[in-house]
Design a protein around this motif. Structure first.
Motif, PDB file in Angstrom:
ATOM      1  N   ASN A 227       0.783  -1.130  -0.026  1.00  0.00           N
ATOM      2  CA  ASN A 227      -0.011   0.070  -0.008  1.00  0.00           C
ATOM      3  C   ASN A 227       0.797   1.335  -0.131  1.00  0.00           C
ATOM      4  OD1 ASN A 227      -2.631   1.531   0.500  1.00  0.00           O
ATOM      5  ND2 ASN A 227      -1.565   2.138   2.236  1.00  0.00           N
ATOM      6  N   PRO A 228       0.432   2.353  -0.682  1.00  0.00           N
ATOM      7  CA  PRO A 228      -0.541   2.314  -1.909  1.00  0.00           C
ATOM      8  C   PRO A 228      -0.380   1.684  -3.114  1.00  0.00           C
ATOM      9  CG  PRO A 228       0.779   4.379  -1.711  1.00  0.00           C
ATOM     10  CD  PRO A 228       1.331   3.482  -1.026  1.00  0.00           C
ATOM     11  N   GLY A 229      -1.150   1.450  -3.816  1.00  0.00           N
ATOM     12  CA  GLY A 229      -1.337   0.727  -4.949  1.00  0.00           C
ATOM     13  C   GLY A 229      -1.668  -0.712  -5.195  1.00  0.00           C
ATOM     14  N   ARG A 230      -1.447  -1.578  -4.127  1.00  0.00           N
ATOM     15  CA  ARG A 230      -2.118  -3.011  -4.203  1.00  0.00           C
ATOM     16  C   ARG A 230      -1.013  -3.555  -5.074  1.00  0.00           C
ATOM     17  NH1 ARG A 230      -7.902  -5.521  -3.150  1.00  0.00           N
ATOM     18  NH2 ARG A 230      -7.233  -7.341  -2.049  1.00  0.00           N
ATOM     19  N   ASN A 231       0.324  -3.694  -5.222  1.00  0.00           N
ATOM     20  CA  ASN A 231       1.002  -4.355  -5.894  1.00  0.00           C
ATOM     21  C   ASN A 231       2.223  -5.307  -4.972  1.00  0.00           C
ATOM     22  OD1 ASN A 231      -0.029  -3.552  -8.537  1.00  0.00           O
ATOM     23  ND2 ASN A 231       0.872  -1.457  -8.131  1.00  0.00           N
ATOM     24  N   GLU A 232       2.855  -5.546  -5.695  1.00  0.00           N
ATOM     25  CA  GLU A 232       3.979  -6.390  -4.903  1.00  0.00           C
ATOM     26  C   GLU A 232       4.986  -6.078  -4.085  1.00  0.00           C
ATOM     27  OE1 GLU A 232       6.296  -4.886  -8.518  1.00  0.00           O
ATOM     28  OE2 GLU A 232       4.432  -5.564  -7.829  1.00  0.00           O
ATOM     29  N   PRO A 233       5.244  -6.594  -2.923  1.00  0.00           N
ATOM     30  CA  PRO A 233       6.061  -6.083  -1.929  1.00  0.00           C
ATOM     31  C   PRO A 233       7.230  -4.908  -2.395  1.00  0.00           C
ATOM     32  CG  PRO A 233       5.580  -8.315  -1.363  1.00  0.00           C
ATOM     33  CD  PRO A 233       4.985  -7.890  -2.714  1.00  0.00           C
ATOM     34  N   GLY A 234       7.388  -4.009  -1.601  1.00  0.00           N
ATOM     35  CA  GLY A 234       8.567  -3.180  -1.871  1.00  0.00           C
ATOM     36  C   GLY A 234       8.212  -1.981  -2.940  1.00  0.00           C
ATOM     37  N   THR A 235       6.972  -1.925  -3.331  1.00  0.00           N
ATOM     38  CA  THR A 235       6.298  -0.981  -4.100  1.00  0.00           C
ATOM     39  C   THR A 235       5.578   0.137  -2.989  1.00  0.00           C
ATOM     40  OG1 THR A 235       4.441  -2.320  -4.460  1.00  0.00           O
ATOM     41  CG2 THR A 235       6.273  -2.193  -6.157  1.00  0.00           C
ATOM     42  N   GLY A 236       5.239  -0.154  -1.897  1.00  0.00           N
ATOM     43  CA  GLY A 236       4.517   0.968  -1.111  1.00  0.00           C
ATOM     44  C   GLY A 236       5.388   0.962   0.524  1.00  0.00           C
ATOM     45  N   GLU A 237       4.680   1.057   1.288  1.00  0.00           N
ATOM     46  CA  GLU A 237       4.974   1.361   2.761  1.00  0.00           C
ATOM     47  C   GLU A 237       5.278   0.358   3.536  1.00  0.00           C
ATOM     48  OE1 GLU A 237       2.064   4.051   4.156  1.00  0.00           O
ATOM     49  OE2 GLU A 237       0.474   2.465   4.480  1.00  0.00           O
ATOM     50  N   ILE A 238       4.683  -1.015   3.455  1.00  0.00           N
ATOM     51  CA  ILE A 238       4.726  -1.945   4.291  1.00  0.00           C
ATOM     52  C   ILE A 238       5.833  -2.808   4.079  1.00  0.00           C
ATOM     53  CG2 ILE A 238       3.622  -4.403   4.774  1.00  0.00           C
ATOM     54  CD1 ILE A 238       1.022  -3.406   3.419  1.00  0.00           C
ATOM     55  N   ASN A 239       6.697  -2.872   5.394  1.00  0.00           N
ATOM     56  CA  ASN A 239       7.962  -3.567   5.210  1.00  0.00           C
ATOM     57  C   ASN A 239       7.677  -4.949   5.580  1.00  0.00           C
ATOM     58  OD1 ASN A 239      10.666  -4.048   5.461  1.00  0.00           O
ATOM     59  ND2 ASN A 239      10.809  -2.911   7.381  1.00  0.00           N
ATOM     60  N   TYR A 240       7.545  -5.697   4.397  1.00  0.00           N
ATOM     61  CA  TYR A 240       7.264  -7.171   4.308  1.00  0.00           C
ATOM     62  C   TYR A 240       8.457  -8.132   4.708  1.00  0.00           C
ATOM     63  CZ  TYR A 240       2.698  -7.093   2.612  1.00  0.00           C
ATOM     64  OH  TYR A 240       1.285  -7.131   2.470  1.00  0.00           O
TER      65      TYR A 240
END
Length: 287
Positions: A227-240
Motif C-alpha cells: 500500500n498504496p497501489g496494491r502491488n508487489e512487496p517493495g512498491t509501497g509502505e509495508i515492510n514485508y
C-alpha cells in the motif's frame, strides 16, 4: 489444451507458500501455462478467486495440474457480495440474505473438494444503518456458526475477509482483523477463521505484526499486497521482510496469497514480481 507436466526445476523453492494467481504471469499464456511458469520459478502454491465460476472440467484440470507440479491450492471465493448493490446485509432484520449466504456455502463444498482446497473465502457483507452494530454482530456470529456446522464435517475452513473502507469498500461490515477475531471467537468453530489480508489491514488499522500475534489463533489464511497501489512487496509502505521473518518464526505453513497486481506490466513486471518475493523470502528479509 496441452498442459505442462510435472518436471524437475533447478530453481530453488520459496521458503513460504506464496501463491500467485491468474494474471500474475499473464505474458506466459493462459491459466495452465501461468501455473507451469510459477512452479518453474519456485512457487509452491496457487490462488484462484474465480475457481467457483469455472466449469467443472476446468476445476478438475486445475487440481490435477497443481498436484502434478507439487503445488498447494489456496483460497477460492465461496460467497462474494454484490458490490454495486451493497448486498448482502447479513446483520439485517430480514433473514433471507443469511439463508442465501448459507446456500452459497453449501454449493461451494463440492468445489473445494474438486480443487483439493481446505480454505475458501467468505465476505460478511455490508452494514445496515438501521440496525445497532451489536445486533448485527450477533446475527453475523449466528449465521457463521450455522455455516461452520455445514462445512466442518468436510475438513474445510471458511476464512472471513475483513476489507478496508477508506480506499476500496466503504460500508462493509467486517473492517479489521481484530473484528474478524471477535466474530470467530464468538462462533468458536475450526471451520470459521479469519483471512488476514495485510493490504486491507494496513489501510484500516496498521500495527500488522502485533495484530497477527494477538489474533493468531483465529487466523486461517494470509494475503500480501503493498500500500498504496496494491502491488508487489517493495512498491509501497509495508515492510514485508520483517513480516516474513515473523511468519517463519511462528512456523506458519499455510498459503500466503499474492492478492495484488504487478506494478510494472509485461515480462519486466513479472520478473520484478518474482524478485520482490525472492527478496522478502531471503534469510536477511531485507525489503
Amino acid at each position: 489444451m496441452a498442459v505442462a507436466r510435472g518436471r524437475p526445476s533447478t530453481t530453488a523453492k520459496f521458503g513460504l507458500k506464496f501463491a500467485p494467481h491468474e494474471g500474475s504471469f499473464a505474458s506466459r499464456g493462459g491459466l495452465f501455462e501461468q501455473i507451469a511458469y510459477a512452479a518453474d520459478q519456485g512457487f509452491t502454491a496457487w490462488e484462484d478467486n474465480e475457481a467457483r465460476a469455472r466449469p467443472v472440467a476446468q476445476q478438475e484440470q486445475l487440481a490435477r495440474t497443481l498436484a502434478q507440479r507439487g503445488m498447494t491450492m489456496g483460497v477460492f471465493v465461496a460467497s462474494m457480495p454484490q458490490w454495486s448493490k451493497s448486498r448482502p446485509i447479513l446483520g439485517s432484520t430480514d433473514g433471507a440474505e443469511r439463508e442465501a449466504f448459507l446456500t452459497d456455502v453449501r454449493g461451494s463444498i463440492e468445489v473445494a473438494k474438486r480443487l483439493n482446497a481446505t480454505r475458501m473465502t467468505v465476505v460478511t457483507g455490508f452494514l445496515d444503518p438501521k440496525v445497532p452494530h451489536d445486533i448485527q454482530t450477533a446475527r453475523v456470529i449466528d449465521v457463521m456458526r450455522r455455516a461452520g456446522d455445514i462445512v466442518a464435517p468436510h475438513g474445510i475452513a471458511m476464512v472471513m475477509e475483513p476489507l478496508n473502507t477508506r480506499t476500496n469498500h466503504p460500508g462493509v461490515y467486517m473492517q479489521s482483523i481484530s473484528q474478524g477475531y471477535a466474530v470467530a471467537r464468538g462462533v468458536n468453530s475450526p471451520a470459521v477463521k479469519v483471512l488476514a489480508d495485510l493490504y486491507h489491514e494496513q489501510i484500516q488499522s496498521g500495527n500488522l505484526i502485533p495484530t497477527l500475534d494477538t489474533c493468531w489463533d483465529e487466523i486461517g489464511y494470509i494475503q500480501f499486497g503493498d500500500n498504496p497501489g496494491r502491488n508487489e512487496p517493495g512498491t509501497g509502505e509495508i515492510n514485508y521482510g520483517p513480516i516474513v521473518r515473523h511468519l517463519k518464526a511462528k512456523r506458519y505453513t499455510g498459503v500466503i496469497g499474492m492478492e495484488h497486481g504487478n506494478a510494472t506490466s509485461g515480462r519486466a513486471g513479472e520478473d520484478r514480481l518474482v524478485a520482490a518475493y525472492r527478496m522478502i523470502d531471503s534469510a536477511d528479509g531485507a525489503a
